[in-house]
Design an enzyme around this catalytic site. Structure first.
Site, PDB file in Angstrom:
ATOM      1  N   LEU A  24       0.868  -1.179   0.000  1.00 52.96           N
ATOM      2  CA  LEU A  24       0.000   0.000   0.000  1.00 52.96           C
ATOM      3  C   LEU A  24       0.904   1.228   0.000  1.00 52.96           C
ATOM      4  O   LEU A  24       1.860   1.291   0.765  1.00 52.96           O
ATOM      5  CB  LEU A  24      -0.896   0.018   1.246  1.00 52.96           C
ATOM      6  CG  LEU A  24      -1.929  -1.108   1.343  1.00 52.96           C
ATOM      7  CD1 LEU A  24      -2.629  -1.053   2.695  1.00 52.96           C
ATOM      8  CD2 LEU A  24      -2.941  -1.029   0.218  1.00 52.96           C
ATOM      9  N   GLU A  31      -7.743   3.399   8.758  1.00 54.93           N
ATOM     10  CA  GLU A  31      -8.328   2.811   7.553  1.00 54.93           C
ATOM     11  C   GLU A  31      -8.116   1.300   7.553  1.00 54.93           C
ATOM     12  O   GLU A  31      -9.001   0.532   7.184  1.00 54.93           O
ATOM     13  CB  GLU A  31      -7.717   3.476   6.306  1.00 54.93           C
ATOM     14  CG  GLU A  31      -8.612   3.405   5.072  1.00 54.93           C
ATOM     15  CD  GLU A  31      -8.627   2.051   4.396  1.00 54.93           C
ATOM     16  OE1 GLU A  31      -9.691   1.655   3.869  1.00 54.93           O
ATOM     17  OE2 GLU A  31      -7.571   1.371   4.382  1.00 54.93           O
TER      18      GLU A  31
END
Length: 185
Positions: A24, A31
């Protein structure tokens, strides 16, 4: 018609990027916690949720988090026999989305099914008749990515509000984002 509804869950930045070099491109603790909660939370405590992912997504999950805990992990790959020998016991390996859905249907202990990536799996799931909702975290910033979330067809998917999903802007460090839910019409 199959009773298995597919929920897609992803975080994407402004250019719809979802990954770079197998990771990521951002570090967003809240999140990630949202992802974990959404994909593990069940109403019936005798049931569990399933997460469906492609082999590359599986490979990108850090070893210490594989398989994703408290969820049935299903890995899609064309090389079923090769991958089957490399995953821990209890991880299901099938050649495609329809086989994953059939497997989930064969069990009565699965409450929700979550598609967690990558790009081609998201695309196949969005085009699948069983696709119900897309849970997309829309990050209000651009990142350099090599993997992207497919375009959401706004004729087919409409933005909806869900009670448990915060509608207001979220902030972590200098990154702001929104939790969005798109429902198939």
């Amino acid at each position: 018609m199959s009773k298995v509804k597919l929920n897609l869950i992803a975080a994407a930045c402004e250019n719809m990027g979802i990954g770079a070099n197998g990771t990521l491109p951002w570090k967003l603790k809240k999140e990630m916690a949202y992802f974990a909660t959404m994909t593990t939370k069940v109403k019936d405590t005798n049931k569990t949720n399933a997460v469906i992912m492609g082999r590359r997504t599986w490979d990108c999950i850090p070893m210490k988090y594989r398989p994703l805990s408290d969820r049935l992990n299903i890995v899609l790959t064309h090389q079923v026999d090769v991958v089957k020998g490399k995953v821990p016991e209890g991880v299901i390996v099938v050649p495609g989305l329809d086989e994953a859905i059939s497997y989930i249907e064969s069990r009565d202990d699965i409450e929700s099914t979550w598609v967690i990536g990558g790009s081609s799996i998201y695309k196949a799931a969005m085009e699948h008749p069983n696709c119900g909702k897309i849970y997309l975290t829309e990050i209000q910033k651009s990142f350099d990515c090599d993997t992207f979330f497919p375009n959401i067809d706004k004729q087919q998917f409409h933005l909806v509000d869900e009670e448990e999903i915060p509608g207001e802007i979220q902030m972590e460090g200098d990154i702001s984002y929104y939790f969005r839910v798109y429902r198939r019409l």
